[in-house]
Design a protein around this motif. Sequence first.
Motif, mmCIF file in Angstrom:
data_model
loop_
_atom_site.group_PDB
_atom_site.id
_atom_site.type_symbol
_atom_site.label_atom_id
_atom_site.label_comp_id
_atom_site.label_asym_id
_atom_site.label_seq_id
_atom_site.Cartn_x
_atom_site.Cartn_y
_atom_site.Cartn_z
ATOM 1 N N VAL A 128 0.853 -1.187 0.000
ATOM 2 C CA VAL A 128 0.000 0.000 0.000
ATOM 3 C C VAL A 128 0.890 1.238 0.000
ATOM 4 O O VAL A 128 1.938 1.259 0.649
ATOM 5 C CB VAL A 128 -0.916 -0.025 1.253
ATOM 6 C CG1 VAL A 128 -1.658 1.277 1.425
ATOM 7 C CG2 VAL A 128 -1.868 -1.193 1.183
ATOM 8 N N ASP A 129 0.483 2.271 -0.720
ATOM 9 C CA ASP A 129 1.194 3.555 -0.687
ATOM 10 C C ASP A 129 0.953 4.161 0.694
ATOM 11 O O ASP A 129 -0.126 4.703 0.972
ATOM 12 C CB ASP A 129 0.687 4.460 -1.802
ATOM 13 C CG ASP A 129 1.565 5.670 -2.026
ATOM 14 O OD1 ASP A 129 2.620 5.789 -1.366
ATOM 15 O OD2 ASP A 129 1.201 6.508 -2.863
ATOM 16 N N ILE A 130 1.935 4.077 1.574
ATOM 17 C CA ILE A 130 1.731 4.273 3.007
ATOM 18 C C ILE A 130 1.437 5.713 3.420
ATOM 19 O O ILE A 130 0.604 5.940 4.301
ATOM 20 C CB ILE A 130 2.918 3.687 3.821
ATOM 21 C CG1 ILE A 130 2.569 3.585 5.305
ATOM 22 C CG2 ILE A 130 4.188 4.489 3.598
ATOM 23 C CD1 ILE A 130 1.467 2.631 5.627
ATOM 24 N N VAL A 131 2.070 6.685 2.827
ATOM 25 C CA VAL A 131 1.868 8.066 3.281
ATOM 26 C C VAL A 131 0.421 8.531 3.070
ATOM 27 O O VAL A 131 -0.214 9.022 4.008
ATOM 28 C CB VAL A 131 2.882 9.040 2.629
ATOM 29 C CG1 VAL A 131 2.563 10.481 2.979
ATOM 30 C CG2 VAL A 131 4.299 8.691 3.086
ATOM 31 N N PRO A 132 -0.146 8.371 1.870
ATOM 32 C CA PRO A 132 -1.559 8.745 1.734
ATOM 33 C C PRO A 132 -2.474 7.888 2.614
ATOM 34 O O PRO A 132 -3.464 8.381 3.152
ATOM 35 C CB PRO A 132 -1.871 8.513 0.253
ATOM 36 C CG PRO A 132 -0.563 8.431 -0.437
ATOM 37 C CD PRO A 132 0.440 7.994 0.582
ATOM 38 N N ALA A 133 -2.138 6.607 2.772
ATOM 39 C CA ALA A 133 -2.981 5.711 3.567
ATOM 40 C C ALA A 133 -3.029 6.143 5.032
ATOM 41 O O ALA A 133 -4.112 6.261 5.617
ATOM 42 C CB ALA A 133 -2.485 4.270 3.458
ATOM 43 N N VAL A 134 -1.865 6.404 5.624
ATOM 44 C CA VAL A 134 -1.864 6.787 7.045
ATOM 45 C C VAL A 134 -2.428 8.190 7.235
ATOM 46 O O VAL A 134 -3.049 8.468 8.257
ATOM 47 C CB VAL A 134 -0.474 6.647 7.711
ATOM 48 C CG1 VAL A 134 -0.004 5.198 7.690
ATOM 49 C CG2 VAL A 134 0.565 7.562 7.094
ATOM 50 N N SER A 135 -2.229 9.044 6.246
ATOM 51 C CA SER A 135 -2.825 10.383 6.324
ATOM 52 C C SER A 135 -4.342 10.283 6.315
ATOM 53 O O SER A 135 -5.024 10.944 7.105
ATOM 54 C CB SER A 135 -2.356 11.248 5.148
ATOM 55 O OG SER A 135 -0.960 11.395 5.166
ATOM 56 N N PHE A 136 -4.856 9.445 5.447
ATOM 57 C CA PHE A 136 -6.300 9.237 5.334
ATOM 58 C C PHE A 136 -6.849 8.665 6.642
ATOM 59 O O PHE A 136 -7.862 9.135 7.163
ATOM 60 C CB PHE A 136 -6.579 8.301 4.159
ATOM 61 C CG PHE A 136 -8.023 8.218 3.762
ATOM 62 C CD1 PHE A 136 -8.683 9.314 3.248
ATOM 63 C CD2 PHE A 136 -8.713 7.026 3.897
ATOM 64 C CE1 PHE A 136 -10.019 9.229 2.866
ATOM 65 C CE2 PHE A 136 -10.045 6.932 3.525
ATOM 66 C CZ PHE A 136 -10.691 8.034 3.005
ATOM 67 N N ILE A 137 -6.180 7.663 7.193
ATOM 68 C CA ILE A 137 -6.600 7.054 8.457
ATOM 69 C C ILE A 137 -6.588 8.092 9.580
ATOM 70 O O ILE A 137 -7.514 8.174 10.376
ATOM 71 C CB ILE A 137 -5.708 5.842 8.818
ATOM 72 C CG1 ILE A 137 -5.991 4.687 7.848
ATOM 73 C CG2 ILE A 137 -5.923 5.401 10.259
ATOM 74 C CD1 ILE A 137 -4.985 3.548 7.938
ATOM 75 N N GLY A 138 -5.537 8.895 9.625
ATOM 76 C CA GLY A 138 -5.437 9.927 10.658
ATOM 77 C C GLY A 138 -6.545 10.961 10.562
ATOM 78 O O GLY A 138 -7.141 11.348 11.567
ATOM 79 N N VAL A 139 -6.841 11.405 9.343
ATOM 80 C CA VAL A 139 -7.889 12.411 9.149
ATOM 81 C C VAL A 139 -9.260 11.838 9.502
ATOM 82 O O VAL A 139 -10.055 12.490 10.203
ATOM 83 C CB VAL A 139 -7.869 12.965 7.699
ATOM 84 C CG1 VAL A 139 -9.104 13.786 7.406
ATOM 85 C CG2 VAL A 139 -6.607 13.792 7.472
ATOM 86 N N ILE A 140 -9.531 10.627 9.037
ATOM 87 C CA ILE A 140 -10.825 9.996 9.349
ATOM 88 C C ILE A 140 -10.979 9.844 10.863
ATOM 89 O O ILE A 140 -12.036 10.160 11.433
ATOM 90 C CB ILE A 140 -10.949 8.612 8.659
ATOM 91 C CG1 ILE A 140 -11.006 8.756 7.146
ATOM 92 C CG2 ILE A 140 -12.148 7.827 9.194
ATOM 93 C CD1 ILE A 140 -12.241 9.446 6.604
ATOM 94 N N THR A 141 -9.926 9.388 11.531
ATOM 95 C CA THR A 141 -9.995 9.212 12.987
ATOM 96 C C THR A 141 -10.149 10.554 13.690
ATOM 97 O O THR A 141 -10.919 10.664 14.650
ATOM 98 C CB THR A 141 -8.755 8.471 13.513
ATOM 99 O OG1 THR A 141 -8.630 7.220 12.826
ATOM 100 C CG2 THR A 141 -8.857 8.217 15.005
#
Length: 184
Positions: A128-141
């Motif tokens: 998985v492209d990690i930077v967008p993924a963790v950014s997305f998870i952080g924003v959603i949370t």
Amino acid sequence: MSLFELFLIAVGLSMDAFAVSICKGLSQCRWNVKNAVIVGLYFGGFQAGMPLIGYALGSQFQEAITSIDHWIAFILLGVIGFNMIKESLNKESESCDASVAAKDMLILAVATSIDALAVGVTFAFLQVDIVPAVSFIGVITFVLSMVGVKVGTVFGCKYKSKAEFAGGTILILMGIKILMEHLF
């Protein structure tokens, strides 16, 4: 991994933080934007940071276990999901402390994001492209945590167990989907 799948994982991971945020809101006499932002930053930050750490760890072992990566993802997501469901069915009363002190929030943020560490490991195996993924998870949370504080001020801890149950179910279904994609 599609954006929709990532959204489902983000929502699933954020359910613990959402449930704790509801409890934070329950303990407040009225909606406090500053406290909601603090809660959101702690939970969102840790939900973004832990998969990043898991990804770094998983990347180190990626070549050695690519033939079984789908089983690892299935097992990790399944265990995390079942634990969340088990916690949702626990009838013992949990403390709903309104404190947003750094020490209290740090403990809660770590406790609610441990499962995100395991998801980060699976992200490494799935490339998985990690930077967008963790950014997305952080924003959603972050957003769901702020909403949780607001919901808590309105409805209280009444829906805590339902949120955890839904989050656990989402993670289990994502694990099954990953396994099925690799097997068939």
